[in-house]
Design an enzyme around this catalytic site. Structure first.
Site, PDB file in Angstrom:
ATOM      1  N   ASP A  20      19.405 -46.700   1.706  1.00 43.89           N
ATOM      2  CA  ASP A  20      20.022 -46.413   0.408  1.00 43.89           C
ATOM      3  C   ASP A  20      20.272 -44.908   0.339  1.00 43.89           C
ATOM      4  O   ASP A  20      20.445 -44.268   1.367  1.00 43.89           O
ATOM      5  CB  ASP A  20      19.122 -46.904  -0.736  1.00 43.89           C
ATOM      6  CG  ASP A  20      19.916 -47.352  -1.954  1.00 43.89           C
ATOM      7  OD1 ASP A  20      20.624 -46.494  -2.523  1.00 43.89           O
ATOM      8  OD2 ASP A  20      19.837 -48.521  -2.346  1.00 43.89           O
ATOM      9  N   HIS A  51      23.175 -43.859   2.117  1.00 47.30           N
ATOM     10  CA  HIS A  51      24.293 -43.837   1.177  1.00 47.30           C
ATOM     11  C   HIS A  51      24.641 -42.433   0.719  1.00 47.30           C
ATOM     12  O   HIS A  51      25.369 -42.261  -0.258  1.00 47.30           O
ATOM     13  CB  HIS A  51      23.967 -44.716  -0.040  1.00 47.30           C
ATOM     14  CG  HIS A  51      23.868 -46.177   0.287  1.00 47.30           C
ATOM     15  ND1 HIS A  51      23.581 -47.130  -0.661  1.00 47.30           N
ATOM     16  CD2 HIS A  51      24.017 -46.848   1.467  1.00 47.30           C
ATOM     17  CE1 HIS A  51      23.555 -48.335  -0.082  1.00 47.30           C
ATOM     18  NE2 HIS A  51      23.809 -48.172   1.211  1.00 47.30           N
TER      19      HIS A  51
END
Length: 389
Positions: free
Chosen positions: A215, A238
């Site tokens: 993430d 991310h």
């Protein structure tokens, strides 16, 4: 007279040295076992209680070995003004993820001051929980590996965090925190395993760290101000994200954020600001993204104010977050998609004072494209892709 002065000088030096000497607390002395098989939770909590109750500087020492630990809360209100936790070993979570799954945090520091964590590794063994979630079973949400809440004057240096259930490190409601030389490792498809999450905190520095996760490498939540990020390598992951914002109507803003000398490799995003398409009184302002290298990044530069996953609770709404005074400077590298710069801002609150200064992003050996919606700003110097501002 000179001799008398010298005598008092030596007395005060010795007195100060003795009064400021660090008292050591070895977790082995409190019954901790370095085999990774025996639960050492009680031993660690007892070592903390002893260090916390001392009046001078203290050190909790964790020798080499593996230490099995359950969920623990290290509470504040300590007499000691300076507690260092020196870890030469590895702290290991229970193999059954359901044990930690019942807790919000694995290792939690609440209301502490003057705490330093130096070295060591945290092995949360999160892969079994990720597999459970991937199958869509009724799985617990999982625990954050290391959490600091309502604390100040915190240092985290040289720590390795492996395979957290969810977030690796959370800084929530804290002041004056320095994170340096850490490593975060989790699989690229591991869910919600943000490397470092900061919110409601002031005067935070994250320096010289390497984050590989599933993430956000660093996520920046509401109420963050005076955040400095420097020499961080991100990927997989991310990217570095301000947001998601606008989850609540009464939400604090984000301001005075600097991200400099960063490298993104094979990430979903590079430098991102993201808000839900919902009403909010929040804001993002005075942000500086300076000196980033992009290597095959899907969205190198992105502002998304129309975030609405699964079209739940936000269709046909507009973000109320006000975004202004954002600088992107000296950013270069490769985009994995045609659109290297994407500003998708709110029609109700257009992004303003967005500045692109010396940008060079390519896609398949060609200049990438840019997309701008509801944004006001300007370009300075050489900017590729050119112009939608």
């Amino acid at each position: 007279m000179a001799g008398l002065f010298f005598f008092f000088f030596i007395f005060f030096v010795l007195h100060f040295s003795l009064s400021s000497a660090t008292t050591n607390f070895n977790v082995l002395s409190y019954g901790a076992k370095p085999t990774g098989l025996t639960d050492s939770t009680k031993a660690f909590l007892n070592a903390w209680a002893a260090a916390c109750g001392s009046t001078g500087p203290t050190m909790i020492y964790v020798p080499k070995g593996r230490y099995l630990l359950g969920s623990m809360v290290f509470g504040g209100g300590c007499k000691s003004p300076d507690i260092t936790i020196r870890i030469d070993g590895t702290l290991v979570a229970p193999g059954d993820y359901r044990i930690l799954g019942k807790a919000a945090n694995w290792l939690s520091f609440e209301g502490v001051a003057g705490v330093s964590i130096v070295g060591g590794a945290l092995d949360a063994k999160g892969s079994a929980l990720w597999a459970c979630k991937a199958k869509g079973k009724n799985c617990p949400s999982g625990a954050t590996s290391l959490s600091f809440t309502n604390s100040n004057n915190i240092k985290i240096k040289g720590l390795l965090s492996l395979n957290s259930h969810m977030f690796h490190i959370v800084i929530n409601g804290c002041q004056n925190v320095n994170v340096e030389g850490i490593k975060v490792i989790a699989a690229g498809d591991s869910p919600n395993t943000d490397g470092i999450h900061v919110q409601l905190s002031n005067n935070i520095a994250i320096i010289n760290s390497n984050i590989k996760t599933g993430d956000d490498c660093i996520s920046i939540g509401p109420g963050t101000q005076n955040l400095w990020i420097e020499r961080v390598k991100c990927g997989p992951g991310h990217g570095i994200s301000i947001g998601s914002l606008a989850k609540e109507l009464e939400e604090e803003g984000v301001q005075n954020v600097t991200v400099t000398k960063t490298v993104f490799a094979d990430t979903q995003n590079g430098l991102r600001i993201k808000s839900w398409a919902r009403p909010s009184k929040g804001f993002v302002r005075r942000v500086r993204f300076i000196g980033a290298i992009m290597k095959n990044v899907q969205n190198p530069i992105v502002i998304d104010q129309n975030y609405c996953p699964h079209n739940l609770n936000c269709p046909n709404k507009m973000s109320g977050v006000k975004i202004n005074d954002i600088l992107y400077q000296n950013i270069r590298g490769t985009s994995a998609t045609e659109v290297g710069i994407k500003f998708d801002c709110s029609s109700k609150n257009p992004c303003s004072d967005i500045r692109l200064h010396n940008i060079n992003l390519t896609y398949s050996n060609q200049i990438a494209q840019s997309l701008c919606v509801n944004v006001l700003g300007k370009t300075i110097g050489l900017v590729k892709p050119h112009g939608c501002l």
